[in-house]
Structure formats: C-alpha cells, structure tokens
Design a protein around this motif. Structure first.
Motif, mmCIF file in Angstrom:
data_model
loop_
_atom_site.group_PDB
_atom_site.id
_atom_site.type_symbol
_atom_site.label_atom_id
_atom_site.label_comp_id
_atom_site.label_asym_id
_atom_site.label_seq_id
_atom_site.Cartn_x
_atom_site.Cartn_y
_atom_site.Cartn_z
ATOM 1 N N ILE A 195 2.800 -3.556 -5.059
ATOM 2 C CA ILE A 195 3.331 -2.965 -3.828
ATOM 3 C C ILE A 195 4.761 -2.501 -4.074
ATOM 4 C CG2 ILE A 195 3.994 -3.421 -1.440
ATOM 5 C CD1 ILE A 195 1.686 -5.465 -1.364
ATOM 6 N N VAL A 196 5.008 -1.215 -3.831
ATOM 7 C CA VAL A 196 6.340 -0.641 -4.024
ATOM 8 C C VAL A 196 7.202 -0.886 -2.793
ATOM 9 C CG1 VAL A 196 7.660 1.460 -4.545
ATOM 10 C CG2 VAL A 196 5.379 1.137 -5.530
ATOM 11 N N TYR A 197 6.652 -0.571 -1.621
ATOM 12 C CA TYR A 197 7.380 -0.844 -0.375
ATOM 13 C C TYR A 197 6.443 -0.764 0.829
ATOM 14 C CZ TYR A 197 7.529 4.298 -0.025
ATOM 15 O OH TYR A 197 7.186 5.626 0.019
ATOM 16 N N PHE A 198 6.901 -1.353 1.930
ATOM 17 C CA PHE A 198 6.242 -1.243 3.226
ATOM 18 C C PHE A 198 7.125 -0.368 4.110
ATOM 19 C CE2 PHE A 198 5.041 -5.360 1.495
ATOM 20 C CZ PHE A 198 3.674 -5.459 1.765
ATOM 21 N N GLU A 199 6.513 0.526 4.862
ATOM 22 C CA GLU A 199 7.274 1.415 5.749
ATOM 23 C C GLU A 199 6.703 1.329 7.163
ATOM 24 O OE1 GLU A 199 8.466 6.167 6.151
ATOM 25 O OE2 GLU A 199 6.874 5.516 4.787
ATOM 26 N N MET A 202 3.445 0.721 15.492
ATOM 27 C CA MET A 202 2.782 -0.570 15.380
ATOM 28 C C MET A 202 1.921 -0.652 14.117
ATOM 29 S SD MET A 202 3.942 -2.436 17.672
ATOM 30 C CE MET A 202 2.853 -3.847 17.466
ATOM 31 N N TYR A 203 2.003 0.367 13.278
ATOM 32 C CA TYR A 203 1.291 0.401 12.012
ATOM 33 C C TYR A 203 2.300 0.249 10.868
ATOM 34 C CZ TYR A 203 -2.702 2.289 14.628
ATOM 35 O OH TYR A 203 -3.733 2.471 15.505
ATOM 36 N N THR A 204 1.776 0.029 9.660
ATOM 37 C CA THR A 204 2.634 -0.046 8.470
ATOM 38 C C THR A 204 1.987 0.745 7.345
ATOM 39 O OG1 THR A 204 3.424 -2.267 9.062
ATOM 40 C CG2 THR A 204 3.722 -1.572 6.783
ATOM 41 N N ASN A 205 2.775 1.610 6.725
ATOM 42 C CA ASN A 205 2.320 2.332 5.543
ATOM 43 C C ASN A 205 2.694 1.510 4.308
ATOM 44 O OD1 ASN A 205 1.406 4.596 7.036
ATOM 45 N ND2 ASN A 205 3.491 5.359 7.150
ATOM 46 N N GLN A 236 -1.378 5.318 -0.941
ATOM 47 C CA GLN A 236 -0.742 4.763 0.246
ATOM 48 C C GLN A 236 -1.825 4.345 1.241
ATOM 49 O OE1 GLN A 236 3.032 6.320 2.109
ATOM 50 N NE2 GLN A 236 1.647 6.869 3.769
ATOM 51 N N LYS A 237 -1.679 3.156 1.809
ATOM 52 C CA LYS A 237 -2.625 2.649 2.783
ATOM 53 C C LYS A 237 -1.907 2.430 4.119
ATOM 54 C CE LYS A 237 -5.947 2.199 -0.294
ATOM 55 N NZ LYS A 237 -7.182 3.015 -0.260
ATOM 56 N N THR A 238 -2.548 2.841 5.201
ATOM 57 C CA THR A 238 -2.012 2.599 6.534
ATOM 58 C C THR A 238 -2.742 1.405 7.131
ATOM 59 O OG1 THR A 238 -1.474 4.930 6.859
ATOM 60 C CG2 THR A 238 -1.627 3.554 8.830
ATOM 61 N N ILE A 239 -1.975 0.381 7.498
ATOM 62 C CA ILE A 239 -2.539 -0.877 7.964
ATOM 63 C C ILE A 239 -2.214 -1.087 9.447
ATOM 64 C CG2 ILE A 239 -2.712 -3.347 7.489
ATOM 65 C CD1 ILE A 239 -3.430 -1.503 5.115
ATOM 66 N N HIS A 249 16.227 -2.203 5.556
ATOM 67 C CA HIS A 249 16.387 -1.316 6.715
ATOM 68 C C HIS A 249 15.359 -1.746 7.753
ATOM 69 C CE1 HIS A 249 15.983 2.525 8.972
ATOM 70 N NE2 HIS A 249 17.251 2.725 8.628
ATOM 71 N N ARG A 250 15.586 -1.425 9.014
ATOM 72 C CA ARG A 250 14.640 -1.857 10.053
ATOM 73 C C ARG A 250 13.242 -1.282 9.840
ATOM 74 N NH1 ARG A 250 17.827 2.009 12.571
ATOM 75 N NH2 ARG A 250 16.702 3.816 13.412
ATOM 76 N N SER A 251 13.151 -0.191 9.069
ATOM 77 C CA SER A 251 11.847 0.450 8.855
ATOM 78 C C SER A 251 11.284 0.248 7.457
ATOM 79 C CB SER A 251 11.954 1.960 9.125
ATOM 80 O OG SER A 251 12.306 2.213 10.462
#
Length: 250
Positions: A159-163, A167-170, A178-181, A202-204
């Motif tokens: 996992i490189v990063y969560f964005e 209410m979803y996370t890429n 890239q997966k959208t969860i 960062h907040r995102s």
C-alpha cells in the motif's frame, strides 16, 4: 452425500454441478444458490454434507459465511476462487480446502474425497476456528479491503497511500492499481495505528513512509511519492513527520 453450490455466476454453478455429477459419484444430491444469503437459508433447510462456496460475489464475499455460523457447523466447506491469492494463502495455512477456477477435475475429486473422510471421521468442528485463526494471523501484516467482488487481502508493504474521498477511501497499491473502498479514511488510520510505517500527513492522506522519495519545500510543503504523486503535508504535521523519519530511518 448432499451438496450445495453457492456462486453468483449461473454458468459456473452449472459447470461445477456437471463435473460433480460426472466425477464424484458419492454426491447424489446437488442444489444451487446465486448469493450467500439464499445459500445460507438453503444450508439450514437442506442440511448438506458439502458446500462449494464462491469467494468473489457482488454483494457478499463467501468468507462472510463465518458471520452466519458462529458455533459448530456440520458441513464441509470447499471454497472456490478465481484469483484471491491472499485468501488462498490463508486457506493453505489453515488446511482449508479450496478449488481454483477453472476447476480441475483431479483437484475436485481430491477435495471431495478429503471432505468425505472428514465427515466420516466427524472432524468438522474445528474448520471455522481454523479459518478465523488463519485470517487473524494474516491480518498481522495484511489488511482486508472490501471490494465489489469480495475481499482483497493486501500486504501493508504493497500500500502506497490512502486518500480520503468523502465517506470512501481510495487505496493506491504499489503495482499501480487503485481500489475504492466503502470505508472512511479514519477506519484505516485506526486499523494501522500500531504500524510505524504509516503516517497521517494531511487530513485527506495516510501514507506509507516506505514509498516517500522526497520532502519538497516549495510553494507549500509536499511529499513526493515513488509513483510521482505529490501529497500535501500539513504545517502542523511537518515537524512530527521529521521526528518519525528520524526515529524510523536514522
């Protein structure tokens, strides 16, 4: 013996059913279900000996069958999967039976023979606890990502990063996918709170420090990731980031 096939693909159900009829004569009664909920209801009413359970289904992963049977079960589960490599790894660790799609006749016969032996030996009581223990073991360095076709078990290192995306996370993976969860970023921050390699810059964004190439101080600070993605770092987080880097790498 009686069997139930749970698979959202009609063609896959019929193909497996035909293979069983032709090559597994010990199974004399086969029923089918197109989703997990219907399959569970069928299991409770029909009392099968074996359940062939697809992992990757649109609404519910086959692995979620654990939620419907909290105690001892009296049927043998044989998971069927097309590609879920981490689930396969879990099954190998716990000696849980599985079949890869397209189903190989020899492997099918071996799985049914093993199931029959387990049933005759009345050795079914531990299979759910074994699977739970195995998935728990994998969770030490893997995270479960609920995708439309089931559950993807991703290694923390991949996992490189969560964005955050509302209410979803890429989730950006190292292989470029890239997966959208359907979970907020907060869910993953809490889940990986004890992993020192992940940092909320960062907040995102929640990043894997392994993939940070550079801290750039130019027109607002940002982190350059290995895939060349520029991720902002909050002023309030910069000093903390430098401390974490020093403690982790220096």
């Amino acid at each position: 013996m009686k069997a139930i096939i749970i698979d959202d693909e009609k063609r896959a159900r019929h193909l497996l059913s035909n293979l069983i009829i032709e090559h597994c004569r010990s199974i004399t009664d086969i029923k089918e279900a197109a989703d997990l909920k219907t399959g569970v209801d069928l299991i409770k009413s029909e009392k099968p000996d074996i359940v062939f359970l697809d992992i990757e289904m649109p609404n519910q992963s086959g692995l979620e069958i654990l939620e419907y049977f909290s105690g001892q079960i009296d049927f043998k589960i044989i998971f069927v999967t097309a590609y879920n490599q981490y689930a396969i790894e879990a099954f190998k660790l716990s000696a849980i039976d599985y079949l890869l799609k397209p189903v190989d006749i020899t492997e099918l016969k071996e799985a049914v023979t093993k199931a029959k032996e387990a049933i005759e030996a009345n050795n079914l009581s531990q299979q759910l606890s074994k699977l739970r223990d195995s998935l728990k073991q994998l969770s030490i360095d893997k995270i479960a990502l609920e995708i439309p076709k089931g559950i993807l078990f991703a290694s923390h290192n991949d996992i490189v990063y969560f964005e955050a995306d509302g209410m979803y996370t890429n989730v950006q993976l190292a292989e470029g996918k890239q997966k959208t969860i359907c979970k907020p970023l907060k869910h993953f921050v809490e889940q990986l709170s004890k992993n020192a390699m992940f940092f909320k810059c960062h907040r995102s964004y929640f990043i894997n420090l392994k993939y940070v190439e550079e801290l750039v101080k130019d027109d607002g600070d940002y982190l350059l990731m290995s895939n060349q993605k520029r991720i902002p770092i909050s002023k309030s987080k910069r000093d903390q980031f430098l401390i974490v880097v020093k403690e982790t790498f220096l």
